[in-house]
Scaffold this active site. Structure first.
Site, PDB file in Angstrom:
ATOM      1  CG  ASP A 222      -1.935  -0.996   1.297  1.00 34.02           C
ATOM      2  OD1 ASP A 222      -2.086  -1.692   0.289  1.00 34.02           O
ATOM      3  OD2 ASP A 222      -2.614  -1.116   2.327  1.00 34.02           O
TER       4      ASP A 222
ATOM      5  CB  VAL B 222      -3.807  -9.807  -9.852  1.00 29.61           C
ATOM      6  CG1 VAL B 222      -4.523 -10.970 -10.432  1.00 29.61           C
ATOM      7  CG2 VAL B 222      -4.647  -8.560  -9.941  1.00 29.61           C
TER       8      VAL B 222
ATOM      9  NE  ARG C  65      21.840   7.826 -31.264  1.00 33.03           N
ATOM     10  CZ  ARG C  65      21.938   7.468 -29.986  1.00 33.03           C
ATOM     11  NH1 ARG C  65      22.360   8.336 -29.089  1.00 33.03           N
ATOM     12  NH2 ARG C  65      21.623   6.255 -29.601  1.00 33.03           N
TER      13      ARG C  65
ATOM     14  CG  ASN D 255      19.854   7.665 -14.788  1.00 34.15           C
ATOM     15  OD1 ASN D 255      19.349   8.777 -14.978  1.00 34.15           O
ATOM     16  ND2 ASN D 255      20.047   7.186 -13.576  1.00 34.15           N
TER      17      ASN D 255
ATOM     18  CG  HIS E  51      18.165  -1.403 -30.555  1.00 33.90           C
ATOM     19  ND1 HIS E  51      19.359  -1.886 -31.036  1.00 33.90           N
ATOM     20  CD2 HIS E  51      18.229  -0.062 -30.646  1.00 33.90           C
ATOM     21  CE1 HIS E  51      20.110  -0.882 -31.424  1.00 33.90           C
ATOM     22  NE2 HIS E  51      19.451   0.255 -31.199  1.00 33.90           N
TER      23      HIS E  51
ATOM     24  CD  GLN F 254      15.464   1.996 -28.050  1.00 32.27           C
ATOM     25  OE1 GLN F 254      14.484   1.792 -28.762  1.00 32.27           O
ATOM     26  NE2 GLN F 254      16.559   2.579 -28.492  1.00 32.27           N
TER      27      GLN F 254
END
Ligand code: ATP
Length: 769
Positions: free
Chosen positions: A166, A300, A476, A536, A670, A673
């Site tokens: 919770d 669930v 890019r 990041n 890839h 992603q």
């Protein structure tokens, strides 16, 4: 909350015995916490014990309290629920039950207990600690313990870990299990959304949360629900039903084919009457004549397989719990391990429990402002943001808003990342709500140069929140490709401010435009960069959009790879992950899957390190039980070394493993992603985008002759919207230069290296510490 800073205590000479139990409702990540406690305890020279079936195991004693070895917690990271069992135990609520529990612990020589559970479990734990001396006294009197035994274990150390789906505990921003639960809710609502759209139906979805609306609110934000009901903030006004129906009708009139209303199980109106899913279904059916269905998600939501966030949170907190045990002294209040401002903290357990109780009390006396204030500030802000972006009825209506109306360009730059679309969607809806005119710039800067600029309406971004990739199109290329043309197009479309959603390329694009302001007046406007890249690696933020989605994609792949490796008994997989020159994905996924070794660009790879790894593997495979060798995973960041490529590392391991183990590679590519963005990425995206619009607005100047203007050369007007702890904060791209390693395209300082250390510790890599 009072927080003590974390200091590492020296290893004590006395061999401590530390037990862990899980109690109350199960939560995904509890196993990772147990694993963390067990392995950290062993590493710190202590003995680790697991108490099975929660407090019942303490009361029953005997085989319910079992010594744990290093390998006993193998496979725990990816397992949902709690392997050591949990229970609600009546006997422990009474003193005679606790007397038995105390005797059983002392007989085992245990006087330190880590409890992972909700506020009930932690209250019980602290009560046990405060009663401990009197319990021992009674046991000595009854001749069940000798006075020597009692003296040796005169103090009980309790450390609390909060396992609760919770997220209802005060003094911590997040609890173990809540994010996984949010994953399951969002997956369910995404599925419901497709059928709702297909049939043009309305769905009322009930989610868990007795006194806490965190799950409902976050799910509402993350799935783009039309309405939510939570206990802390009942709908305002007596005619809230009319308002809700008007709002939903407005959405339908705009062309929305689905309606999602999320009701928290503890939802109430301002007179404390329950708001039930059934009521809401009847309301939508009777008043709006919508074909409405109700789904109560139920168990669930308990979550099953933990997501990456919960695995790492629980692991870090489990390790910290052991440190807290070793640092504790008699008379010092029991600590609870929390997570505040993205840092693992120790807070006063009983204060946290008391504060948690205050929320329900505040709701009970209809002090809803007080109840919201007791939640963290982000909760309040996110509620308001949800309301603002889900409201379509106020679009462009306010004359006041019209006066300050901005034409806002929104562009994606760099590789696709989960949450990009969610950010664009929130920016568009919030901008319209505030009276601005948002424009989508398609296909990045080349698209802008080609004039691919189109106004975005409220419905244009419908459903985008759950879409991966980039709906606007992204690449890019930099503005320096043709600064003159970029400037020309911005002027042509009269774009007065810019939001760039993207990776390091978006940061450098901002720098380029910042540096060209003297030449091109078109760039003299406020701009915000919302970091979005799986690597990041953008300065000024702790988390860029997409990194959580990617982490979960890598984790899922590695779980499957590890399973295959274990099935073939003696295989070491070298898994190559993305990240450019940033080791974030490698470190965090390594921790989440229990990698044997993690190679990152920050450290590189050399022969000595490879030798250590081979030695370690030989030793571990040597120890594995006959015929039951484990599969193991090594994570290699793509740019960790030019020489020691994934293939070479794998070949070396294979060669050196002789008959003991072999090796294969897996280059994830890839798929990293990710598919649909994770709930955290969606929530972060939404929050950053709304704050970005507020930032742009704050730059509107009121000139007496020219009216509102946004012309500015102030360097602080081009900023990165960074997630810093529980805040979204803005730092100018110029200021961030000093924190940026331009060559390696990453921040100079990284906050996650501690996670690497813990990963090594839990993989028994003391040779690397
Ligand atoms: P959840 O969030 O799932 O409700 P919780 O830890 O709050 O988790 P509870 O059922 O309240 O769940 O508590 C779990 C167990 O902790 C109880 O069954 C009981 O054994 C013990 N416990 C709870 N409150 C106390 C108390 N005040 N005194 C002693 N033991 C308690």
């Amino acid at each position: 909350p009072t927080m003590t800073s974390i200091t590492r205590s020296p290893t004590t000479s006395k061999k401590r015995k530390i037990a862990i139990l899980t109690s109350g409702g199960d939560a995904p990540g509890m196993n990772a916490a147990v694993r963390g406690v067990v392995r950290a305890a062993i590493t710190r020279g202590c003995e680790a014990y697991a108490v099975h079936e929660g407090y019942q195991g303490l009361v029953d004693g005997g085989n319910m309290i079992r010594k744990m070895g290093w390998d006993d917690v193998q496979g725990y990271l990816s397992t949902g629920g709690t392997v050591i069992g949990t229970a609600r135990c009546k006997a422990f609520r009474e003193r005679p039950g606790r007397l038995l529990a105390a005797r059983n612990l002392v007989k085992e020589g245990i006087d330190a207990l880590v409890v992972c559970g909700g506020d009930g479990s932690l209250t019980g734990a602290d009560l046990f600690r405060s009663e401990w001396p009197s319990l021992l006294e009674e046991l000595v009197k009854n001749k069940e313990l000798t006075s020597e035994e009692a003296e040796t274990h005169a103090h009980l150390n309790i450390v609390g870990l909060v396992g609760s789906i919770d997220n209802d505990m005060s003094s911590t921003d997040i609890t173990i299990g809540a994010v996984t639960c949010l994953h399951r809710i969002c997956e369910s609502i995404d599925s419901i959304s497709s059928t709702a759209s297909s049939h043009s139906r309305a769905f009322v979805v009930e989610v868990m949360g007795r006194h806490c609306g965190w799950l409902a609110l976050m799910a509402g934000i993350a799935t783009g629900a039309d309405f939510i009901f939570i206990p802390e903030r009942p709908p305002s006004g007596e005619n809230w039903r009319d308002n809700m129906c008007a709002e939903i009708k407005a959405h339908r009139d705009l062309g929305k084919r689905k309606t999602i209303v999320i009701v928290c199980e503890g939802a109430i109106d301002s007179n404390l009457n329950p708001i039930t899913s059934k009521d809401m279904m009847d309301l939508l059916t009777d008043r709006l004549h919508l074909d409405t269905r109700m789904t109560i998600l139920g168990h669930v939501q308990r979550g099953g397989k933990p997501c990456a966030y919960d695995r790492n949170l629980a692991t870090m907190q489990g390790v910290e719990a052991v440190e807290a045990v070793l640092a504790s002294k008699p008379g010092i209040p029991s600590p609870m391990i929390g997570m505040n401002e993205n840092k693992i903290t120790r807070t006063d357990l009983m204060k946290a429990v008391a504060l948690t109780g205050e929320v329900a009390k505040a709701i009970g006396r209809k002090d809803f402002i007080g109840a919201m204030e007791l939640r963290d500030p982000a909760f309040n802000q996110q509620y308001d943001q949800f309301m603002a972006i889900s409201t379509a009825t106020t679009v462009n209506e306010s004359a006041e808003a019209g006066k300050n109306s901005l034409r806002i360009g929104i562009i994606n730059v760099g590789a696709p990342a989960g949450g990009m679309n969610a950010a664009v969607r929130a920016a568009v809806r919030y901008a319209r709500n505030r009276g601005h005119v948002p424009f989508g710039i398609h296909n990045g800067f080349p698209g802008l140069m080609a004039g691919l600029v189109k106004e975005l309406k409220w419905m244009d971004v419908d459903g985008w929140i759950a879409h991966g990739g980039s709906e606007l199109g992204t690449n890019r290329d930099q503005p320096s490709l043709d600064l003159g043309m970029v400037s020309y197009q911005l002027q042509k479309f009269n774009i007065q401010s810019l939001i760039l959603v993207g990776g390091f390329e978006a940061y450098t694009a901002c720098l380029e435009m910042n540096n060209a302001r003297n030449v091109y007046p078109a760039f003299c406007m406020p701009m915000v960069h919302i970091p979005a890249t799986i690597s990041n690696n953008v300065p000024g933020t702790e988390f860029s959009l997409g990194c959580d989605t990617s982490l979960n994609a890598i984790m899922d792949a590695c779980d499957a790879i590890k399973q295959s490796a274990t099935a073939s008994r003696k295989r070491v997989f070298v898994v190559e992950v993305h990240g450019g020159k940033s080791g974030f994905l490698a470190v965090m996924s390594g921790l989440a899957v229990g990698a044997t070794s993690v190679y990152i660009p920050e450290e590189g790879i050399n022969l000595a390190r490879l030798q250590k790894d081979v030695r370690h593997l030989c030793q571990r495979y040597g120890e594995d039980a006959e015929g039951k060798s484990q599969g193991r995973v090594i994570i290699r960041s793509e740019s960790a070394s030019k020489t020691y490529t994934t293939d070479i590392v794998s070949a070396i391991i294979k060669e050196e493993g002789h008959q003991q183990f072999d090796s294969r590679t897996a280059i994830l590519g890839h798929i990293q992603q990710g598919n649909s963005p994770s709930p955290l990425d969606r929530v972060r995206a939404t929050r950053s985008a709304v704050c970005a619009i507020d930032f742009l607005e704050s730059h509107i100047e009121h000139d007496a002759t020219n009216g509102p203007t946004v012309y500015t050369k102030d360097p602080s007007s081009i900023a990165v919207a960074g997630i810093q702890g529980s805040n979204v904060s803005f730092t100018s791209v110029e200021d961030l230069l000093k924190d940026t390693d331009m060559k390696n395209r990453k921040p100079i300082q990284t906050w996650w290296m501690d996670y690497k250390r813990t990963g090594n510790l839990l993989a028994r890599r003391l040779d690397l510490l």
